[in-house]
Design a protein around this motif. Structure first.
Motif, PDB file in Angstrom:
ATOM      1  N   ILE A  13       0.859  -1.182   0.000  1.00  7.03           N
ATOM      2  CA  ILE A  13       0.000   0.000   0.000  1.00  7.03           C
ATOM      3  C   ILE A  13       0.898   1.236   0.000  1.00  7.03           C
ATOM      4  N   THR A  14       0.593   2.173  -0.869  1.00  7.50           N
ATOM      5  CA  THR A  14       1.415   3.375  -1.003  1.00  7.50           C
ATOM      6  C   THR A  14       1.255   4.282   0.217  1.00  7.50           C
ATOM      7  N   ALA A  15       2.373   4.826   0.679  1.00  6.81           N
ATOM      8  CA  ALA A  15       2.339   5.653   1.896  1.00  6.81           C
ATOM      9  C   ALA A  15       1.987   7.110   1.579  1.00  6.81           C
ATOM     10  N   THR A  16       0.940   7.284   0.760  1.00 10.45           N
ATOM     11  CA  THR A  16       0.551   8.633   0.346  1.00 10.45           C
ATOM     12  C   THR A  16      -0.395   9.320   1.322  1.00 10.45           C
ATOM     13  N   GLY A  17      -0.920   8.593   2.292  1.00  8.75           N
ATOM     14  CA  GLY A  17      -1.872   9.223   3.201  1.00  8.75           C
ATOM     15  C   GLY A  17      -2.305   8.219   4.241  1.00  8.75           C
ATOM     16  N   ILE A  21     -10.949   2.842   4.722  1.00  4.83           N
ATOM     17  CA  ILE A  21     -11.693   1.599   4.844  1.00  4.83           C
ATOM     18  C   ILE A  21     -11.721   0.858   3.492  1.00  4.83           C
ATOM     19  N   ALA A  22     -11.525   1.611   2.400  1.00  5.52           N
ATOM     20  CA  ALA A  22     -11.456   0.988   1.065  1.00  5.52           C
ATOM     21  C   ALA A  22     -10.181   0.173   0.923  1.00  5.52           C
ATOM     22  N   ASN A  23      -9.078   0.686   1.467  1.00  4.80           N
ATOM     23  CA  ASN A  23      -7.827  -0.070   1.439  1.00  4.80           C
ATOM     24  C   ASN A  23      -7.982  -1.358   2.239  1.00  4.80           C
ATOM     25  N   GLY A  26     -10.725  -3.588   0.195  1.00  2.00           N
ATOM     26  CA  GLY A  26     -10.237  -4.000  -1.127  1.00  2.00           C
ATOM     27  C   GLY A  26      -8.995  -4.860  -1.071  1.00  2.00           C
ATOM     28  N   ALA A  27      -8.122  -4.625  -0.098  1.00  2.00           N
ATOM     29  CA  ALA A  27      -6.833  -5.318  -0.133  1.00  2.00           C
ATOM     30  C   ALA A  27      -6.463  -6.003   1.188  1.00  2.00           C
ATOM     31  N   ILE A  28      -6.436  -5.244   2.289  1.00  2.00           N
ATOM     32  CA  ILE A  28      -5.875  -5.796   3.538  1.00  2.00           C
ATOM     33  C   ILE A  28      -6.661  -7.015   4.038  1.00  2.00           C
ATOM     34  N   ASP A 115      -5.265   9.380 -14.872  1.00  2.00           N
ATOM     35  CA  ASP A 115      -6.048  10.060 -13.825  1.00  2.00           C
ATOM     36  C   ASP A 115      -5.172  10.970 -12.981  1.00  2.00           C
ATOM     37  N   LYS A 116      -4.097  10.391 -12.470  1.00  2.00           N
ATOM     38  CA  LYS A 116      -3.290  11.157 -11.511  1.00  2.00           C
ATOM     39  C   LYS A 116      -2.548  12.294 -12.191  1.00  2.00           C
ATOM     40  N   SER A 117      -2.103  12.095 -13.434  1.00  2.00           N
ATOM     41  CA  SER A 117      -1.382  13.185 -14.099  1.00  2.00           C
ATOM     42  C   SER A 117      -2.336  14.321 -14.448  1.00  2.00           C
ATOM     43  N   ILE A 152      -1.641 -11.662  -6.068  1.00  2.00           N
ATOM     44  CA  ILE A 152      -1.546 -10.277  -5.608  1.00  2.00           C
ATOM     45  C   ILE A 152      -2.927  -9.787  -5.178  1.00  2.00           C
ATOM     46  N   PRO A 153      -3.224  -9.779  -3.864  1.00  2.00           N
ATOM     47  CA  PRO A 153      -4.519  -9.246  -3.436  1.00  2.00           C
ATOM     48  C   PRO A 153      -4.558  -7.715  -3.578  1.00  2.00           C
ATOM     49  N   VAL A 154      -5.470  -7.234  -4.401  1.00  2.00           N
ATOM     50  CA  VAL A 154      -5.614  -5.788  -4.659  1.00  2.00           C
ATOM     51  C   VAL A 154      -7.072  -5.464  -4.970  1.00  2.00           C
ATOM     52  N   GLY A 155      -7.385  -4.175  -4.952  1.00  2.00           N
ATOM     53  CA  GLY A 155      -8.678  -3.709  -5.444  1.00  2.00           C
ATOM     54  C   GLY A 155      -8.656  -3.689  -6.967  1.00  2.00           C
ATOM     55  N   ILE A 156      -9.816  -3.486  -7.553  1.00  2.08           N
ATOM     56  CA  ILE A 156      -9.922  -3.604  -9.014  1.00  2.08           C
ATOM     57  C   ILE A 156      -9.127  -2.512  -9.737  1.00  2.08           C
ATOM     58  N   ILE A 190     -16.722  -8.730  -2.869  1.00  5.21           N
ATOM     59  CA  ILE A 190     -17.441  -7.536  -2.380  1.00  5.21           C
ATOM     60  C   ILE A 190     -16.406  -6.473  -2.045  1.00  5.21           C
ATOM     61  N   GLY A 191     -16.609  -5.271  -2.573  1.00  9.91           N
ATOM     62  CA  GLY A 191     -15.740  -4.161  -2.185  1.00  9.91           C
ATOM     63  C   GLY A 191     -14.474  -4.048  -3.008  1.00  9.91           C
ATOM     64  N   ALA A 192     -14.496  -4.546  -4.232  1.00  8.05           N
ATOM     65  CA  ALA A 192     -13.326  -4.410  -5.116  1.00  8.05           C
ATOM     66  C   ALA A 192     -13.106  -2.951  -5.488  1.00  8.05           C
ATOM     67  N   LYS A 193     -14.183  -2.171  -5.391  1.00  3.77           N
ATOM     68  CA  LYS A 193     -14.059  -0.733  -5.629  1.00  3.77           C
ATOM     69  C   LYS A 193     -15.063  -0.005  -4.734  1.00  3.77           C
ATOM     70  N   ILE A 194     -14.580   0.406  -3.579  1.00  3.30           N
ATOM     71  CA  ILE A 194     -15.402   1.192  -2.655  1.00  3.30           C
ATOM     72  C   ILE A 194     -15.401   2.632  -3.165  1.00  3.30           C
ATOM     73  N   MET A 195     -16.571   3.261  -3.114  1.00  2.00           N
ATOM     74  CA  MET A 195     -16.699   4.580  -3.729  1.00  2.00           C
ATOM     75  C   MET A 195     -16.618   5.706  -2.689  1.00  2.00           C
TER      76      MET A 195
HETATM   77  P1  ATP Z   1      -3.887   6.823  -3.564  1.00  5.40           P
HETATM   78  O1  ATP Z   1      -4.957   7.838  -3.655  1.00  5.40           O
HETATM   79  O2  ATP Z   1      -2.620   7.321  -2.940  1.00  5.40           O
HETATM   80  O3  ATP Z   1      -3.626   6.089  -4.849  1.00  5.40           O
HETATM   81  P2  ATP Z   1      -5.390   4.544  -2.671  1.00  5.40           P
HETATM   82  O4  ATP Z   1      -6.448   4.686  -1.643  1.00  5.40           O
HETATM   83  O5  ATP Z   1      -5.787   4.351  -4.082  1.00  5.40           O
HETATM   84  O6  ATP Z   1      -4.414   5.781  -2.484  1.00  5.40           O
HETATM   85  P3  ATP Z   1      -3.267   2.607  -2.955  1.00  5.40           P
HETATM   86  O7  ATP Z   1      -2.075   2.636  -2.062  1.00  5.40           O
HETATM   87  O8  ATP Z   1      -3.128   3.129  -4.335  1.00  5.40           O
HETATM   88  O9  ATP Z   1      -4.453   3.351  -2.183  1.00  5.40           O
HETATM   89  O10 ATP Z   1      -3.802   1.134  -3.033  1.00  5.40           O
HETATM   90  C1  ATP Z   1      -3.675   0.229  -1.932  1.00  5.40           C
HETATM   91  C2  ATP Z   1      -4.615  -0.932  -2.115  1.00  5.40           C
HETATM   92  O11 ATP Z   1      -5.966  -0.514  -1.860  1.00  5.40           O
HETATM   93  C3  ATP Z   1      -4.618  -1.486  -3.544  1.00  5.40           C
HETATM   94  O12 ATP Z   1      -4.740  -2.876  -3.471  1.00  5.40           O
HETATM   95  C4  ATP Z   1      -5.842  -0.873  -4.160  1.00  5.40           C
HETATM   96  O13 ATP Z   1      -6.351  -1.649  -5.216  1.00  5.40           O
HETATM   97  C5  ATP Z   1      -6.777  -0.858  -2.966  1.00  5.40           C
HETATM   98  N1  ATP Z   1      -7.798   0.181  -3.120  1.00  5.40           N
HETATM   99  C6  ATP Z   1      -7.557   1.501  -3.295  1.00  5.40           C
HETATM  100  N2  ATP Z   1      -8.721   2.160  -3.419  1.00  5.40           N
HETATM  101  C7  ATP Z   1      -9.700   1.236  -3.327  1.00  5.40           C
HETATM  102  C8  ATP Z   1     -11.116   1.307  -3.392  1.00  5.40           C
HETATM  103  N3  ATP Z   1     -11.732   2.461  -3.561  1.00  5.40           N
HETATM  104  N4  ATP Z   1     -11.826   0.161  -3.247  1.00  5.40           N
HETATM  105  C9  ATP Z   1     -11.197  -1.019  -3.065  1.00  5.40           C
HETATM  106  N5  ATP Z   1      -9.863  -1.159  -3.013  1.00  5.40           N
HETATM  107  C10 ATP Z   1      -9.114  -0.039  -3.141  1.00  5.40           C
END
Ligand code: ATP
Ligand code: MG
Length: 332
Positions: A13-17, A21-23, A26-28, A115-117, A152-156, A190-195
């Motif tokens: 998980i990126t240490a950007t902030g 609960i989405a992290n 979706g992943a943890i 998106d980010k750029s 690799i467990p990650v969000g979508i 469930i929760g692959a992309k929390i909004m």
């Molecule tokens: P940033 O805005 O810095 O990109 P982020 O919330 O997207 O932060 P990441 O560090 O990019 O977090 O991603 C960490 C993990 O959380 C990844 O597996 C990513 O797929 C998951 N994740 C991020 N956002 C969501 C979301 N909205 N719903 C489900 N999973 C998410």
């Protein structure tokens, strides 16, 4: 009898902030669930955090918070190698090797880069896209290949980067006679992309500048409850799952992920309730979840430095070995 070798899991998980609960959903949550079954490497992507401008003090805090939150969420260092990415310097070298095997076209086509750029551009009106933002995926491909990970467990939102990793792993295998696993994403049902709570057509992100859009794992639990009560929904007044009801569907997802029930079960539970009653239940569930995590967080915060040293040592051994294989294959 053949003893089957455990497959390898990796995620970061990126240490950007602050974690949201989405992290977690979706992943943890999946990292925790799968750590018994796989040889697990989980890290704090502090090098990835440098892909956008970040205050050094904030970064230093974020990385420690994430370490302690991983532990509080249930990552067990007896089962999982937990480390800071920057403690294993092989990540930087691996990134360089991978960079040499990708094209600018491949990297600039990535949705996350686009998106980010765009956000960087529109926030200051100038073309100041950091090079690191373009390289984000190659660093990530390197993270995965350094541990020769299978799953690799990650969000979508990260699926496209895993697809790139698959392409590059195969490319390296063909070109340099190495044998990297071609990894698979593991995306929750469930929760692959929390909004976002303020705009349910956008994903929740820890780097979102509006704190009302996200539930942070370190939010005051009462404030988190209020954020859920104020979450943007619709005016129909009926609770059911639908693409046309992103706000309600999002709250149903959060509820069912935290309660470990199916979306359908959650829908059934609330079908005769009004929005106020429904949000109250979701809000209370979130509040309880955060209270529980935060108790553990404070306890674990004391031990992160010693755990980080152990994790880095273990991770380095494996990273060195896989890096050496690729270097040899490439003629270095
Ligand atoms: P940033 O805005 O810095 O990109 P982020 O919330 O997207 O932060 P990441 O560090 O990019 O977090 O991603 C960490 C993990 O959380 C990844 O597996 C990513 O797929 C998951 N994740 C991020 N956002 C969501 C979301 N909205 N719903 C489900 N999973 C998410
Ligand atoms: Mg992200």
């Amino acid at each position: 009898m053949m003893i089957e070798k455990k497959k390898i899991l990796l995620s970061g998980i990126t240490a950007t902030g602050n974690l949201t609960i989405a992290n977690y959903i979706g992943a943890i949550k999946n990292m925790v669930k799968l750590q018994d079954k796989y040889t697990s490497y989980i890290f704090i992507a502090d090098l990835h955090a440098l892909t956008l401008p970040i205050d050094p003090k904030v970064l230093a805090e974020n990385r420690k918070n994430i370490f302690a939150l991983y532990l509080a969420c249930g990552i067990d260092t007896n089962k999982t190698t937990l480390f800071y990415q920057s403690d294993v310097i092989e990540h930087g070298m691996m990134n360089w090797l991978i960079l040499s095997q990708t094209t600018i076209g491949e990297l600039s086509r990535m949705t996350q880069f686009k998106d980010k750029s765009t956000k960087v551009k529109t926030s200051n009106g100038m073309e100041t896209i950091p090079t690191g933002l373009l390289m984000y995926p190659t660093l990530m491909v390197g993270d995965i290949l350094l541990y020769n990970a299978d799953i690799i467990p990650v969000g979508i939102d990260q699926k496209q980067h895993i697809e790139l990793t698959r392409d590059i792993a195969s490319r390296l295998n063909n070109k340099f006679n190495v044998e990297f696993s071609v990894p698979e994403p593991f995306i929750p049902e469930i929760g692959a992309k929390i909004m976002s709570l303020t705009d349910p057509t956008k994903k929740m992100s820890k780097s979102d500048t509006n704190p009302k859009s996200s539930i942070y794992l370190l939010d005051n639990p009462d404030d988190a409850y209020k954020k859920i009560m104020k979450a943007v929904t619709d005016s129909e007044g009926k609770i059911y799952i639908s693409e046309n009801k992103p706000g309600i569907t999002n709250l149903l997802s959060i509820y069912s992920a935290l309660k470990n029930i199916s979306l359908k079960e959650a829908e059934e539970l609330f079908k005769d309730k009004n929005y106020g009653e429904f949000k109250h239940e979701v809000g209370m569930t979130v509040k309880e979840f955060l209270t529980n995590i935060q108790e553990k967080y404070h306890k674990y915060y004391q031990i992160i430095d010693s755990e980080a040293i152990k994790g880095a040592e273990k991770a380095s051994l494996v990273a060195k070995e896989n890096l050496a294989k690729l270097m040899k294959g490439m003629g270095l």
